[in-house]
Design a protein around this motif. Structure first.
Motif, PDB file in Angstrom:
ATOM      1  N   ALA A   1       1.025  -1.254   0.066  1.00  0.00           N
ATOM      2  CA  ALA A   1      -0.025  -0.248  -0.045  1.00  0.00           C
ATOM      3  C   ALA A   1       1.087   1.320   0.127  1.00  0.00           C
ATOM      4  O   ALA A   1       1.705   1.566   0.996  1.00  0.00           O
ATOM      5  N   ILE A   2       0.890   1.906  -1.070  1.00  0.00           N
ATOM      6  CA  ILE A   2       2.015   2.990  -1.413  1.00  0.00           C
ATOM      7  C   ILE A   2       0.941   4.384  -0.688  1.00  0.00           C
ATOM      8  O   ILE A   2       0.082   4.409  -1.386  1.00  0.00           O
TER       9      ILE A   2
ATOM     10  N   PHE B   1      -2.273   3.820  -3.162  1.00  0.00           N
ATOM     11  CA  PHE B   1      -2.607   2.911  -4.087  1.00  0.00           C
ATOM     12  C   PHE B   1      -1.981   1.527  -3.572  1.00  0.00           C
ATOM     13  O   PHE B   1      -1.251   1.465  -2.798  1.00  0.00           O
ATOM     14  N   THR B   2      -2.768   0.565  -4.253  1.00  0.00           N
ATOM     15  CA  THR B   2      -2.198  -1.088  -4.047  1.00  0.00           C
ATOM     16  C   THR B   2      -1.284  -1.554  -5.195  1.00  0.00           C
ATOM     17  O   THR B   2      -1.922  -1.259  -6.295  1.00  0.00           O
ATOM     18  N   VAL B   3      -0.283  -1.965  -5.160  1.00  0.00           N
ATOM     19  CA  VAL B   3       0.615  -2.466  -5.972  1.00  0.00           C
ATOM     20  C   VAL B   3       0.970  -3.897  -5.617  1.00  0.00           C
ATOM     21  O   VAL B   3       1.376  -4.137  -4.758  1.00  0.00           O
ATOM     22  N   LEU B   4       0.596  -4.682  -6.939  1.00  0.00           N
ATOM     23  CA  LEU B   4       1.337  -6.146  -6.728  1.00  0.00           C
ATOM     24  C   LEU B   4       2.461  -6.080  -7.580  1.00  0.00           C
ATOM     25  O   LEU B   4       2.527  -5.680  -8.735  1.00  0.00           O
ATOM     26  N   LEU B   5       3.412  -6.766  -6.909  1.00  0.00           N
ATOM     27  CA  LEU B   5       4.886  -6.913  -7.666  1.00  0.00           C
ATOM     28  C   LEU B   5       5.005  -8.340  -8.413  1.00  0.00           C
ATOM     29  O   LEU B   5       5.220  -9.201  -7.760  1.00  0.00           O
TER      30      LEU B   5
ATOM     31  N   SER C   1       5.175  -4.122 -12.302  1.00  0.00           N
ATOM     32  CA  SER C   1       4.208  -3.772 -11.117  1.00  0.00           C
ATOM     33  C   SER C   1       2.839  -3.498 -11.628  1.00  0.00           C
ATOM     34  O   SER C   1       2.645  -3.139 -12.771  1.00  0.00           O
ATOM     35  N   ASP C   2       2.022  -4.005 -11.046  1.00  0.00           N
ATOM     36  CA  ASP C   2       0.574  -3.844 -11.417  1.00  0.00           C
ATOM     37  C   ASP C   2      -0.120  -2.812 -10.248  1.00  0.00           C
ATOM     38  O   ASP C   2      -0.501  -3.648  -9.178  1.00  0.00           O
ATOM     39  N   LYS C   3      -0.411  -1.774 -10.783  1.00  0.00           N
ATOM     40  CA  LYS C   3      -1.261  -0.673  -9.585  1.00  0.00           C
ATOM     41  C   LYS C   3      -2.811  -1.197  -9.874  1.00  0.00           C
ATOM     42  O   LYS C   3      -3.329  -0.833 -10.968  1.00  0.00           O
TER      43      LYS C   3
ATOM     44  N   ALA D   1      -4.597 -12.446 -18.992  1.00  0.00           N
ATOM     45  CA  ALA D   1      -4.188 -11.131 -19.468  1.00  0.00           C
ATOM     46  C   ALA D   1      -4.447  -9.945 -18.389  1.00  0.00           C
ATOM     47  O   ALA D   1      -3.633  -9.140 -18.287  1.00  0.00           O
ATOM     48  N   ALA D   2      -5.575 -10.194 -17.556  1.00  0.00           N
ATOM     49  CA  ALA D   2      -5.844  -9.176 -16.675  1.00  0.00           C
ATOM     50  C   ALA D   2      -4.675  -8.911 -15.671  1.00  0.00           C
ATOM     51  O   ALA D   2      -4.483  -8.082 -15.050  1.00  0.00           O
ATOM     52  N   GLU D   3      -3.845  -9.992 -15.643  1.00  0.00           N
ATOM     53  CA  GLU D   3      -2.643  -9.808 -14.323  1.00  0.00           C
ATOM     54  C   GLU D   3      -1.344  -9.039 -15.087  1.00  0.00           C
ATOM     55  O   GLU D   3      -0.516  -8.875 -14.403  1.00  0.00           O
ATOM     56  N   VAL D   4      -1.255  -8.890 -16.606  1.00  0.00           N
ATOM     57  CA  VAL D   4      -0.262  -8.282 -16.860  1.00  0.00           C
ATOM     58  C   VAL D   4      -0.224  -6.667 -16.449  1.00  0.00           C
ATOM     59  O   VAL D   4      -1.293  -5.895 -16.955  1.00  0.00           O
ATOM     60  N   ALA D   5       0.862  -6.181 -16.076  1.00  0.00           N
ATOM     61  CA  ALA D   5       0.467  -4.757 -15.486  1.00  0.00           C
ATOM     62  C   ALA D   5       0.864  -3.947 -16.775  1.00  0.00           C
ATOM     63  O   ALA D   5       1.827  -3.997 -17.550  1.00  0.00           O
ATOM     64  N   GLU D   6       0.030  -2.972 -16.927  1.00  0.00           N
ATOM     65  CA  GLU D   6       0.085  -2.001 -18.127  1.00  0.00           C
ATOM     66  C   GLU D   6       1.137  -0.890 -17.760  1.00  0.00           C
ATOM     67  O   GLU D   6       0.999  -0.663 -16.332  1.00  0.00           O
TER      68      GLU D   6
END
Length: 394
Positions: free
Chosen positions: A223-224, A319-323, A328-330, A377-382
């Protein structure tokens, strides 16, 4: 359970499990919608307590509609009550039903909230100025400072980087906008049922506040939390009675003397054993008396309402970010309104270099890409765009 089984069990609870990623993203989808709803309610003369109630009710309803028909009962709901903190109020303002505070035109409103699915938590905070047209002057500067610092943090919270790299960078960004990063704010690692994990990023490093050096690792979640101020960035507690959000201190025990205290502590233990909660959710007459004794014996951890000086403006973006292995996926955010700040990072090559960093990891080796399973595809960080409403970063 053998140690091998324990390791396997632990592994299943991080982002290497598709099911865990799905739960984080489901929570994120709900909290993003909740934020949008709460923002739509932020109008002149709207009562703050009503807005907070609408946010909390929406989260409870929406989380209750997912994972209903599963074999194992899955806990889900509010992970942090809706807070609406205005102007120089920094955080945690979530008043009781008797409070008459209302929003006014030109207020700078900070919304902070979180929900969870099976203990996997999505947090978000957003700042909005109640006005038509672009935000200008000091309000635009402090909001642009928070937004740009959040963008930089997003790019530096990555495997191999250290927490102190982020602390130093966000302070530099705030200074470029003639603002300060607010002291005492921590960005925490998130784990299942843990909103304040031990790995943290300090907002401001000083002699009074120190944290252990830590390196970010793949499959972690953070949680940044970025809070900027036009003032000194040293908030104060003005009135303990404003505190309404608490979390049970699970490592503390005490035999409470008063009947009201025992009643309230029993209610807290049943309804909110782990996550923070608002006193609004308790039986109100007994809550006031009971909470005092619980606090006196450290059975509860308070989230105090803090303030900068009158006239200062405070902005908050979280924001929440998944590494993820691929970058990184915000997963939580909301677009900012248009900003026209008088300050910019135009002449700062280092900040511009941070903003130019990508958020995807480069694949090792050159082989063909594996065909992903349906839904991957939803898990790929844009790559994250710097808000077009933020100052030019060319």
């Amino acid at each position: 359970m053998s140690s091998d089984e324990e390791v396997r069990e632990e592994k299943e609870l991080d982002l290497s499990s598709n099911e865990v990623v799905t739960k984080y993203k489901t929570a994120a989808e709900i909290i993003n919608k909740a934020l949008k709803l709460v923002l739509s309610e932020c109008k002149p003369k709207a009562k703050i307590v009503d807005i907070c109630e609408k946010g909390d009710n929406f989260i409870t309803e929406q989380t209750g509609n997912v994972y209903k028909n599963v074999k194992r009962k899955i806990e889900r709901g509010i992970a942090f009550p809706t807070c609406v903190s205005v102007n120089n109020t920094v955080c945690h303002f979530s008043p009781l039903a008797t409070d008459d505070s209302v929003l006014e035109e030109n207020d700078m409103v900070k919304i902070d909230m979180a929900c969870h699915i099976d203990g996997f938590i999505a947090v978000v905070a957003h700042t909005h100025v109640i006005k038509a047209g672009p935000v200008t002057g000091r309000a635009a500067n402090v909001l642009a400072a928070a937004n740009t610092a959040a963008e930089v943090a997003m790019r530096l919270v990555r495997p191999g980087k250290k927490n102190k790299d982020v602390t130093e960078a966000i302070q530099k960004v705030a200074a470029a906008y003639d603002c300060k990063i607010v002291e005492g704010v921590l960005s925490h690692q998130l784990k299942q049922f843990v909103i304040d994990g031990n790995k943290v990023v300090l907002s401001v490093s000083n002699a009074d506040t120190k944290v252990d050096d830590a390196e970010f690792e793949e499959n972690e979640v953070y949680a940044i939390d970025i809070v900027t101020s036009t003032g000194e960035g040293k908030p104060k507690l003005l009135d303990e009675k404003q505190t309404t959000i608490y979390k049970r201190a699970v490592d503390k025990n005490y035999h409470l003397k008063m009947k009201a205290s025992r009643f309230i502590f029993s209610e807290i233990s049943q309804k909110f054993p782990i996550m923070p909660f608002t006193a609004r959710a308790l039986e109100e007459k007994r809550a006031r008396l009971g909470l005092v004794e619980c606090m006196n014996h450290e059975l509860l951890q308070p989230y105090p309402v803090l303030h900068e000086k009158q006239g200062d403006l405070v902005a908050h973006i979280k924001f929440t970010v998944l590494l993820m292995p691929n970058g990184s996926d915000k997963i939580t955010s909301h677009p900012l309104q248009q900003l026209e700040p008088s300050k910019s990072i135009e002449g700062d090559a280092e900040i511009k270099a941070w903003l130019a960093l990508g958020t995807k990891s480069k694949k090792k080796g050159g082989g063909k890409k594996k065909k992903g399973k349906k839904g991957d595809a939803a898990e790929v960080a844009e790559p994250m765009e710097v808000s077009k409403d933020a100052p030019s970063q060319e």
